[in-house]
Design a protein around this motif. Sequence first.
Motif, PDB file in Angstrom:
ATOM      1  N   TYR A   1      43.858 -13.743 -19.725  1.00  0.00           N
ATOM      2  CA  TYR A   1      44.233 -13.671 -17.852  1.00  0.00           C
ATOM      3  C   TYR A   1      46.369 -13.611 -17.928  1.00  0.00           C
ATOM      4  O   TYR A   1      46.245 -14.131 -16.716  1.00  0.00           O
ATOM      5  N   SER A   2      46.631 -14.176 -19.183  1.00  0.00           N
ATOM      6  CA  SER A   2      48.055 -13.366 -19.239  1.00  0.00           C
ATOM      7  C   SER A   2      48.833 -12.633 -18.474  1.00  0.00           C
ATOM      8  O   SER A   2      47.784 -11.413 -18.214  1.00  0.00           O
ATOM      9  N   ARG A   3      49.549 -12.699 -17.450  1.00  0.00           N
ATOM     10  CA  ARG A   3      50.127 -11.850 -15.908  1.00  0.00           C
ATOM     11  C   ARG A   3      48.562 -11.453 -15.172  1.00  0.00           C
ATOM     12  O   ARG A   3      49.634 -11.422 -14.547  1.00  0.00           O
ATOM     13  N   ALA A   4      47.724 -12.098 -14.745  1.00  0.00           N
ATOM     14  CA  ALA A   4      47.045 -11.906 -14.121  1.00  0.00           C
ATOM     15  C   ALA A   4      47.982 -12.543 -12.400  1.00  0.00           C
ATOM     16  O   ALA A   4      48.002 -13.574 -12.895  1.00  0.00           O
ATOM     17  N   ASN A   5      46.771 -12.008 -12.130  1.00  0.00           N
ATOM     18  CA  ASN A   5      47.438 -12.493 -10.546  1.00  0.00           C
ATOM     19  C   ASN A   5      46.295 -12.965 -10.119  1.00  0.00           C
ATOM     20  O   ASN A   5      45.542 -11.993  -9.646  1.00  0.00           O
ATOM     21  N   LEU A   6      46.052 -14.466 -10.131  1.00  0.00           N
ATOM     22  CA  LEU A   6      45.060 -15.246  -9.771  1.00  0.00           C
ATOM     23  C   LEU A   6      45.171 -15.769  -8.427  1.00  0.00           C
ATOM     24  O   LEU A   6      44.370 -17.023  -8.167  1.00  0.00           O
ATOM     25  N   SER A   7      46.081 -15.043  -7.456  1.00  0.00           N
ATOM     26  CA  SER A   7      46.710 -16.581  -6.629  1.00  0.00           C
ATOM     27  C   SER A   7      45.436 -16.215  -5.045  1.00  0.00           C
ATOM     28  O   SER A   7      45.081 -15.308  -4.929  1.00  0.00           O
ATOM     29  N   ASN A   8      45.523 -17.698  -4.951  1.00  0.00           N
ATOM     30  CA  ASN A   8      44.463 -17.714  -3.850  1.00  0.00           C
ATOM     31  C   ASN A   8      42.670 -17.947  -4.445  1.00  0.00           C
ATOM     32  O   ASN A   8      42.183 -18.100  -3.293  1.00  0.00           O
ATOM     33  N   LYS A   9      42.299 -17.268  -5.129  1.00  0.00           N
ATOM     34  CA  LYS A   9      40.971 -17.542  -6.034  1.00  0.00           C
ATOM     35  C   LYS A   9      40.570 -18.945  -5.813  1.00  0.00           C
ATOM     36  O   LYS A   9      41.397 -20.095  -5.992  1.00  0.00           O
ATOM     37  N   ASP A  10      39.304 -19.363  -5.717  1.00  0.00           N
ATOM     38  CA  ASP A  10      38.018 -20.275  -5.863  1.00  0.00           C
ATOM     39  C   ASP A  10      37.648 -20.336  -7.150  1.00  0.00           C
ATOM     40  O   ASP A  10      37.583 -19.890  -7.575  1.00  0.00           O
ATOM     41  N   LEU A  11      38.498 -21.164  -8.103  1.00  0.00           N
ATOM     42  CA  LEU A  11      38.210 -21.496  -9.578  1.00  0.00           C
ATOM     43  C   LEU A  11      37.556 -22.995  -9.595  1.00  0.00           C
ATOM     44  O   LEU A  11      37.118 -23.370 -11.019  1.00  0.00           O
ATOM     45  N   SER A  12      36.919 -22.953  -8.828  1.00  0.00           N
ATOM     46  CA  SER A  12      36.386 -24.839  -8.901  1.00  0.00           C
ATOM     47  C   SER A  12      35.531 -24.996 -10.408  1.00  0.00           C
ATOM     48  O   SER A  12      34.502 -23.655  -9.928  1.00  0.00           O
ATOM     49  N   GLY A  13      35.304 -25.983 -10.906  1.00  0.00           N
ATOM     50  CA  GLY A  13      34.646 -26.142 -11.706  1.00  0.00           C
ATOM     51  C   GLY A  13      33.975 -25.632 -12.660  1.00  0.00           C
ATOM     52  O   GLY A  13      33.715 -25.348 -13.507  1.00  0.00           O
ATOM     53  N   ARG A  14      34.624 -24.320 -12.896  1.00  0.00           N
ATOM     54  CA  ARG A  14      35.286 -23.449 -14.131  1.00  0.00           C
ATOM     55  C   ARG A  14      35.546 -23.357 -15.884  1.00  0.00           C
ATOM     56  O   ARG A  14      36.757 -24.647 -15.476  1.00  0.00           O
ATOM     57  N   ASN A  15      35.120 -23.622 -16.620  1.00  0.00           N
ATOM     58  CA  ASN A  15      35.420 -23.865 -17.655  1.00  0.00           C
ATOM     59  C   ASN A  15      36.089 -22.742 -17.892  1.00  0.00           C
ATOM     60  O   ASN A  15      36.113 -21.634 -18.487  1.00  0.00           O
ATOM     61  N   LEU A  16      37.412 -22.544 -18.318  1.00  0.00           N
ATOM     62  CA  LEU A  16      38.552 -21.968 -18.151  1.00  0.00           C
ATOM     63  C   LEU A  16      39.070 -23.106 -20.032  1.00  0.00           C
ATOM     64  O   LEU A  16      40.611 -22.805 -20.083  1.00  0.00           O
ATOM     65  N   SER A  17      38.894 -23.648 -20.347  1.00  0.00           N
ATOM     66  CA  SER A  17      39.369 -23.973 -21.669  1.00  0.00           C
ATOM     67  C   SER A  17      40.297 -22.816 -22.886  1.00  0.00           C
ATOM     68  O   SER A  17      39.317 -22.406 -23.285  1.00  0.00           O
ATOM     69  N   TYR A  18      41.173 -23.557 -23.208  1.00  0.00           N
ATOM     70  CA  TYR A  18      41.896 -22.291 -24.145  1.00  0.00           C
ATOM     71  C   TYR A  18      41.899 -21.605 -23.481  1.00  0.00           C
ATOM     72  O   TYR A  18      41.939 -20.519 -24.822  1.00  0.00           O
ATOM     73  N   ALA A  19      42.226 -20.906 -22.277  1.00  0.00           N
ATOM     74  CA  ALA A  19      42.147 -19.728 -22.194  1.00  0.00           C
ATOM     75  C   ALA A  19      43.326 -18.969 -21.726  1.00  0.00           C
ATOM     76  O   ALA A  19      44.531 -20.070 -22.102  1.00  0.00           O
ATOM     77  N   ASN A  20      43.961 -18.424 -21.684  1.00  0.00           N
ATOM     78  CA  ASN A  20      45.359 -17.671 -22.132  1.00  0.00           C
ATOM     79  C   ASN A  20      45.895 -17.146 -20.514  1.00  0.00           C
ATOM     80  O   ASN A  20      45.207 -16.743 -20.313  1.00  0.00           O
ATOM     81  N   LEU A  21      46.394 -18.408 -19.958  1.00  0.00           N
ATOM     82  CA  LEU A  21      47.537 -18.243 -18.771  1.00  0.00           C
ATOM     83  C   LEU A  21      47.856 -17.826 -18.519  1.00  0.00           C
ATOM     84  O   LEU A  21      48.954 -18.009 -18.038  1.00  0.00           O
ATOM     85  N   SER A  22      49.108 -17.698 -19.116  1.00  0.00           N
ATOM     86  CA  SER A  22      50.438 -17.437 -19.436  1.00  0.00           C
ATOM     87  C   SER A  22      51.306 -16.767 -18.722  1.00  0.00           C
ATOM     88  O   SER A  22      50.359 -15.183 -18.508  1.00  0.00           O
ATOM     89  N   GLY A  23      52.226 -16.897 -17.951  1.00  0.00           N
ATOM     90  CA  GLY A  23      52.492 -16.245 -17.135  1.00  0.00           C
ATOM     91  C   GLY A  23      51.677 -15.556 -15.668  1.00  0.00           C
ATOM     92  O   GLY A  23      52.356 -15.112 -14.767  1.00  0.00           O
ATOM     93  N   ALA A  24      50.696 -16.095 -15.699  1.00  0.00           N
ATOM     94  CA  ALA A  24      49.413 -15.626 -13.861  1.00  0.00           C
ATOM     95  C   ALA A  24      49.212 -16.809 -13.214  1.00  0.00           C
ATOM     96  O   ALA A  24      50.756 -17.578 -12.701  1.00  0.00           O
ATOM     97  N   ASN A  25      49.832 -16.160 -12.083  1.00  0.00           N
ATOM     98  CA  ASN A  25      50.208 -16.265 -10.753  1.00  0.00           C
ATOM     99  C   ASN A  25      48.813 -16.839 -10.023  1.00  0.00           C
ATOM    100  O   ASN A  25      47.883 -16.646  -9.921  1.00  0.00           O
ATOM    101  N   LEU A  26      49.385 -18.175 -10.505  1.00  0.00           N
ATOM    102  CA  LEU A  26      48.246 -19.350  -9.580  1.00  0.00           C
ATOM    103  C   LEU A  26      48.064 -20.180  -8.059  1.00  0.00           C
ATOM    104  O   LEU A  26      47.365 -21.278  -8.099  1.00  0.00           O
ATOM    105  N   SER A  27      48.953 -19.496  -7.498  1.00  0.00           N
ATOM    106  CA  SER A  27      49.889 -19.842  -6.359  1.00  0.00           C
ATOM    107  C   SER A  27      48.633 -20.372  -5.194  1.00  0.00           C
ATOM    108  O   SER A  27      47.447 -19.828  -5.332  1.00  0.00           O
TER     109      SER A  27
END
Length: 218
Positions: free
Chosen positions: A106-132
């Motif tokens: 999910y590098s550089r992905a726009n995930l702002s305002n998403k609900d990721l509660s309880g998700r398994n994102l272990s070892y995922a690539n979220l570099s530069g992602a928007n998680l505001s």
Amino acid sequence: MSDLERYYRVLELEPGATLEEVNQAYKDLVFVWHPDRIPKDNLRLQQKAQDKLKAINEAREKLRSLKTKPQTTFNSPNSPPPQQEKSSQTIQRPPKQNPDLSGKDYSRANLSNKDLSGRNLSYANLSGANLSDTFMHKVNLRGANLSEANLFRANLLLADLREANLRAANLIGADLSGADLRGADLTGARIRSGERLLVKLVGTNLAGAIMPDGSIYQ
């Protein structure tokens, strides 16, 4: 005033607001009324903040439960059987979300305002992602790459961030209460404005973590 109307009023919303609007209002109000933003010696405001947070949490949970509850249709004795109902009246339910997103890119992905509660994102690539403003209560981010990610006001309550790469990440306004950051790399991460700490770290486990200044937390 009904309880439902009161919950909307607590979140400063109009009745019928969407789940996304409920979540956003919740995050905004938690940020405003967070006790860490109020002087510790002002006991009156501290107590007011605690009461506000209690009401805000209750309102969000009640509305969230209401809006995610499956709807049941009751037919009168004279109603046609279900198979004769028009397809336009069929209740469409969203597919179940797969909580396992481990190793995803999910590098550089726009995930702002998403609900990721309880998700398994272990070892995922979220570099530069928007998680505001993203809601990530109890999310598994162990070993994830969050370098240069924007986590402004993200809710990471009880998140698993062991060995996560948070180098140069923006953590201003983030809530890391109870999160596990053992061995995480926070080199260059933004957590302050001047001398003021702007990240909630109540109960956070930082054992062995590399702090923004390069020191290792003991």
